[in-house]
Write an enzyme that holds these catalytic residues in place. Structure first.
Site, PDB file in Angstrom:
ATOM      1  N   GLU A 117       5.556   1.353  -3.843  1.00  0.00           N
ATOM      2  CA  GLU A 117       5.189   1.686  -2.473  1.00  0.00           C
ATOM      3  C   GLU A 117       5.779   3.032  -2.047  1.00  0.00           C
ATOM      4  O   GLU A 117       5.315   3.651  -1.094  1.00  0.00           O
ATOM      5  CB  GLU A 117       5.715   0.562  -1.565  1.00  0.00           C
ATOM      6  N   PRO A 138       2.405  -3.562   6.588  1.00  0.00           N
ATOM      7  CA  PRO A 138       2.935  -4.525   5.619  1.00  0.00           C
ATOM      8  C   PRO A 138       1.942  -4.791   4.487  1.00  0.00           C
ATOM      9  O   PRO A 138       0.733  -4.608   4.631  1.00  0.00           O
ATOM     10  CB  PRO A 138       3.161  -5.776   6.466  1.00  0.00           C
ATOM     11  N   ARG A 139       2.487  -5.225   3.364  1.00  0.00           N
ATOM     12  CA  ARG A 139       1.715  -5.295   2.120  1.00  0.00           C
ATOM     13  C   ARG A 139       0.493  -6.201   2.198  1.00  0.00           C
ATOM     14  O   ARG A 139      -0.539  -5.903   1.592  1.00  0.00           O
ATOM     15  CB  ARG A 139       2.618  -5.792   1.008  1.00  0.00           C
ATOM     16  N   ASP A 140       0.624  -7.328   2.907  1.00  0.00           N
ATOM     17  CA  ASP A 140      -0.520  -8.234   2.955  1.00  0.00           C
ATOM     18  C   ASP A 140      -1.729  -7.545   3.580  1.00  0.00           C
ATOM     19  O   ASP A 140      -2.861  -7.707   3.125  1.00  0.00           O
ATOM     20  CB  ASP A 140      -0.154  -9.529   3.695  1.00  0.00           C
ATOM     21  N   ALA A 191      -3.177  -4.935   1.057  1.00  0.00           N
ATOM     22  CA  ALA A 191      -3.825  -5.589  -0.083  1.00  0.00           C
ATOM     23  C   ALA A 191      -5.197  -6.133   0.320  1.00  0.00           C
ATOM     24  O   ALA A 191      -6.183  -5.968  -0.402  1.00  0.00           O
ATOM     25  CB  ALA A 191      -2.943  -6.720  -0.615  1.00  0.00           C
TER      26      ALA A 191
END
Ligand SMILES: Cc1cc2nc3c(=O)[nH]c(=O)nc-3n(C[C@H](O)[C@H](O)[C@H](O)COP(=O)(O)OP(=O)(O)OC[C@H]3O[C@@H](n4cnc5c(N)ncnc54)[C@H](O)[C@@H]3O)c2cc1C
Ligand code: SF4
Ligand code: SF4
Ligand code: FES
Lengths: 250, 630
Positions: B263, B318-320, B323
């Site tokens: 990241e 944030p990653r969610d 993605a």
């Protein structure tokens, strides 16, 4: 895209073994470790190999590929001809446990012989102040992923088993150099490097530097400067004292 | 059979295990560290970006409260808030302690530890060393263990008197007397010989479960052993439905699919584009984050130099969120040629700066994909990366519900809620590793008598481990493993729906039967086929836990996205799903538990407007009362 490659892999345990021939599928973009894994999954489920990250970060998958020490996970199949037979053998300097897995405990023993980081007693955690430029030299050595390939190629131990007790090897020379160049380390590193870790056995062949997958300049940046300073130190202890005082003031 | 007696047995030599062992030894306990790989190779070594700690070295406005808020937001308020609190408060001390043990982090101009930006963190917060922070951390802890051994050699004439590493040794069962832990049983990979540890306290620090998925950034070690061992010993897992798919894994060549692209690439300025060249993340800023992220490229670009006057680029959501966005772009036909999207840093930073800040990414792409990231964009897509769920523990001591059992690191659950922020794992390992080590030491001090493993347990464990070698003509364990990986990836992956999860559960039942009939050829000496056959039990139990919990949770939150229940539900936020083993050990049960309400001084750290997006009316009334009081 895929083709059948010819592999010759060392197989054996308990001090005995032989090279075995395999024909195995290879797909685009694969590395030698992928092919070893395919052998495990399809032909030889008990073929022993170490690996973890598959990205050149953990230093587990060291092996000799066509006689050269390499990381299996970073050696691309495209670097070989399709009709070439690829020979994979375990690291030569260490005793074989089974197949491609060797007993590397020698290295862990040597690690324990290097006295640990020794900061001055009066600096508390959180109080460390260091400039980037002053940590960079040691940072180069801390890139080491402990693949032990430099240890494997160094002729001082590769060809002379009897030197093992007195010679720590390039991996631990860079560890000593790293501590020596650490702005806050106050231990004397040079004399022991020569007397206890066998720096004097090294005749600067640079084989270690050539195999290092992290491109650490083991000889130029660690061994040679240390050898030079050991000489200084032997002639004039004040040089050493001066360098330590200088370090603390930065 | 080989037998050893210890006070504390730590299973795992990653950041959490080593920090726990160091603590136990520092408190005078005889400690064993047991791990599947060589010492210094645990998964932690692969961590790249950094360790999050609110030291405030780069932005002095940072402090534990800001870090706490970011962590809770990242986890969509499902986190165990006490863990999030302890983590935010103690992370700086744990990082500074590493420095005193010899770690050399990158520096700021005034000589302090430098900190970098990461998704979901309001200020630059990640202590790092280029993009190899995990290596620095594991080496420092490894060398700290060696330092303690050198001390013990001086004091007792034996370096291994108080702390010893049992490397390439796999634990397959925990041993108990009655309810309490009495030790652990395992085998040496090297010889296949068995070994028993007699110990009143066991700390699980075994990491994650990613090897149950095809596309993953995780290594072979991540077979969920600790998760399964805990359940088999009678402990509970929580939050197993939450799995983090990291937005940026490599997509090409096929053999490296899933390997992580840190990241930090985005933290340091890299941007995501689709096949039309559009920075698509601007189209995916969710309502709950609307006021925190830039809406134009100009503002986003200004943020790197002036963070006070601008909002963050949406690439750093944030990653969610990231993605899912990538997943949607690819599905909509706007993906890159090899099935991902473009991640570009080449047009954003000078080449020399890229190789200085991201050396291992530069190396990785050049060596593995023939891509020079200083000249061209990377292609990336989601990869299974981290499990938020794990052993349910007491926040302060790491104690599981079984007396004598402790857990820390990725194998424990709660800290990260439904989604972990980048950098919060490395700091989690240090904070809760230390706490679990101390918890185990305190537990032993309070014991009147050391439990002894009940008769017969060792023999059962031995028979279970040997079974695959003794069967002939059974199935190849690699086949069963591959089918499990495909099933989890396709049916319980990043986007889930009820029918598919149900289908996955049926497949898992069949695979359980097949796993019982796997046979491994060859001897007991370093036999990977045999090891895999043993690991299958753990992977199947854990996969069932993930699937069953995923089926039950009828909402989408963090690392759990349900196509058939796309929204976040305040009612569901109050519920934790707890997984236990069925009495006959053949499978798992899932039950709902109530999530305890946040302490009033902690909830008062948030604005009402933000909480309205997450909490029920009832909880908001409690909040109003709490604020009024203070
Ligand atoms: C590529 C990558 C990059 C990452 N980057 C970051 C980052 O920048 N920042 C961040 O905060 N997090 C990052 N993470 C996440 C973080 O690295 C992990 O969550 C963390 O390292 C887990 O540490 P751990 O101590 O819990 O377990 P690990 O380090 O995984 O160690 C597990 C240990 O348990 C042992 N073990 C397992 N099962 C058994 C058994 N049955 N018997 C004996 N031993 C056993 C293993 O051998 C190993 O020693 C990254 C993860 C990956 C994969
Ligand atoms: S340079 Fe010295 S340490 Fe390196 S391989 Fe040659 S002899 Fe060994
Ligand atoms: S110095 Fe280089 S070759 Fe030697 S162990 Fe470290 S990474 Fe490997
Ligand atoms: S598997 Fe980690 S370096 Fe090759």
């Amino acid at each position: 895209m895929g083709y059948k490659a010819k592999f010759r892999v060392w197989r054996g345990e308990g001090g005995e073994g032989r090279l075995e021939d395999f024909t195995v599928e290879v797909n685009e973009g694969e590395v030698v470790l992928d092919v070893i894994h395919r052998l495990q999954a399809t032909q030889t489920p008990d073929l022993a190999v170490r690996w973890n990250c598959k990205a050149g970060k953990c230093g587990s998958c060291s092996m000799e590929i066509n006689g050269k020490p390499r990381l299996g996970c970073m050696t691309r199949m495209s670097t070989f001809e399709e009709d070439e037979t690829i020979t994979v053998t375990p690291l030569r300097t260490f005793p074989v446990i089974k197949d491609l897995v060797t007993d590397v405990s020698f290295n862990y023993q040597k690690a324990r012989e290097v006295p640990s980081f020794t900061p001055p007693a009066d600096v508390k955690p959180g109080e460390y102040r260091m400039q980037q430029i002053d940590v960079e030299r040691s940072q180069e050595f801390r890139k080491c992923i402990e693949c032990f390939m430099c240890q494997n190629v160094c002729h001082v131990i590769r060809d002379h088993e009897e030197n093992k007790p007195n010679f720590s090897g390039p991996r631990y020379f860079i560890r000593i150099a790293e501590l020596d160049m650490h702005p806050y380390d106050v231990a004397d590193r040079k004399e022991p490097a020569q007397d206890e870790h066998g720096l004097g056995y090294c005749n600067i062949t640079k084989c270690c530097t050539e195999v290092c997958p992290e491109h650490i300049k083991i000889t130029d940046n660690a061994i040679i400067p240390m050898k030079e300073r050991v000489v200084d130190r032997k002639y004039d202890p004040l040089v050493w004292l001066g360098s330590k005082i200088f370090k603390r003031q930065r | 059979m080989e037998r050893h007696e210890y006070d504390v047995v730590v299973i795992g030599a990653g950041g959490a295990g080593l920090r726990a062992a160091i603590e136990a030894r520092q408190q005078g306990k005889r400690t064993a560290i047991v791990c599947k790989s060589l010492f210094g190779k645990a998964h932690t070594v692969m961590a790249e970006g950094g360790a999050a700690a609110a030291m405030g070295n780069v932005n002095p406005n940072d402090n534990w409260m800001v870090h706490f808020r970011d962590t809770m937001r990242g986890g969509k308020f499902l986190n165990n808030w006490r863990m999030a609190e302890l983590h935010a408060k103690e992370a700086p001390d744990r990082v500074w302690e590493l420095e005193a043990w010899g770690a050399l982090f990158d520096r700021t101009k005034d000589g302090k530890i430098s900190q970098r930006n990461f998704g979901g963190h309001e200020y630059p917060r990640l202590a790092h060393v280029g993009d190899r922070t995990g290596l620095e951390m594991i080496r420092t802890l490894q060398q700290r263990v060696v330092a303690l051994q050198q001390e013990d050699e001086k004091l007792h004439g034996d370096p291994e008197a108080y702390i010893k590493v049992f490397a390439e040794c796999t634990i397959t069962r925990l041993l108990k007397e009655g309810d309490a832990i009495a030790g652990a049983f395992g085998y040496w990979r090297e010889t296949g010989d068995f070994v028993v540890f007699d110990a009143p306290a066991v700390v699980l620090a075994t990491g994650g479960i990613g090897k149950s998925f095809v596309v993953t950034s995780n290594s072979w070690e991540y077979t969920g052993d600790g998760h399964a061992l805990a359940m088999l010993a009678g402990a509970n897992l929580i939050n197993m439905e939450f799995i983090q798919f990291h937005p940026t894994g490599m997509v090409w060549p096929p053999s490296v699919r899933g390997i992580l692209v840190t990241e930090s690439v985005r933290g340091d300025g890299g941007v995501l584009r689709n096949s039309e060249g559009r920075r698509f993340m601007f189209d995916y800023i969710p309502d709950v984050f609307k006021d925190k992220y830039a809406t134009t490229e100009e503002e986003a670009d200004r943020w790197y130099d002036d963070q006070a006057g601008n909002r963050r680029p949406p690439e750093l959501l944030p990653r969610d969120e990231v993605a899912r966005a990538i997943n949607s772009e690819v599905k909509a036909g706007r993906g890159s040629p090899q099935g991902g999207v473009f991640l570009d840093v080449s047009t954003r930073l000078p080449a020399a700066e890229i190789t200085r800040r991201l050396p291992s990414m530069h190396h990785q792409f050049k060596e593995l994909a023939d891509v020079d990231i200083t000249k061209e964009p990377m292609q990336v897509g989601p990869t299974c990366h981290y499990v938020m769920g794990g052993v349910e523990v007491d926040a302060d001591t790491g104690a599981a519900s079984v007396p004598g059992l402790f857990a820390a690191g990725e194998v424990s659950g709660g800290m990260h809620g439904s989604n972990r922020l980048g950098g919060n794992s490395l700091s989690d390992l240090l904070v809760f590793g230390r706490r679990a080590g101390a918890g185990a030491a305190a537990y032993i001090d309070g014991l009147a008598r050391r439990p002894a493993a009940a008769a017969g347990l060792v023999e059962e464990a031995r028979a279970e481990a040997l079974a695959p070698l003794e069967r002939t003509g059974g199935e190849n364990p690699y086949e069963v493993h591959h089918e499990l990986q495909r099933t989890m990836n396709d049916l319980v992956g990043i986007i889930r729906k009820s029918e598919e999860i149900g289908e996955a559960l049926q497949v898992i039942e069949k695979l359980k039967e097949r796993a019982k009939n796997t046979a491994s050829a060859g001897s007991r000496i370093y036999n990977p086929g045999w090891h895999l056959a043993i690991d299958l039990r753990n992977m199947l139990l854990v996969s069932e836990a993930v699937a069953k919990a995923a089926l039950l949770r009828e909402e989408s939150r963090g690392g759990h996205t349900r196509d058939d229940y796309p929204g976040m539900s305040p009612e569901w936020r109050r519920k934790l799903l707890r997984v236990t083993l069925t009495p006959d050990e053949s499978g798992v049960n899932v039950e709902e538990r109530v999530q305890p309400s946040m302490r009033s001084d902690l909830i008062s750290l948030f604005e009402r407007g933000e909480l309205e997006k997450y909490l029920t009316e009832e909880e908001l009334a409690e909040y109003d009362a709490a604020v009024k009081e203070s």
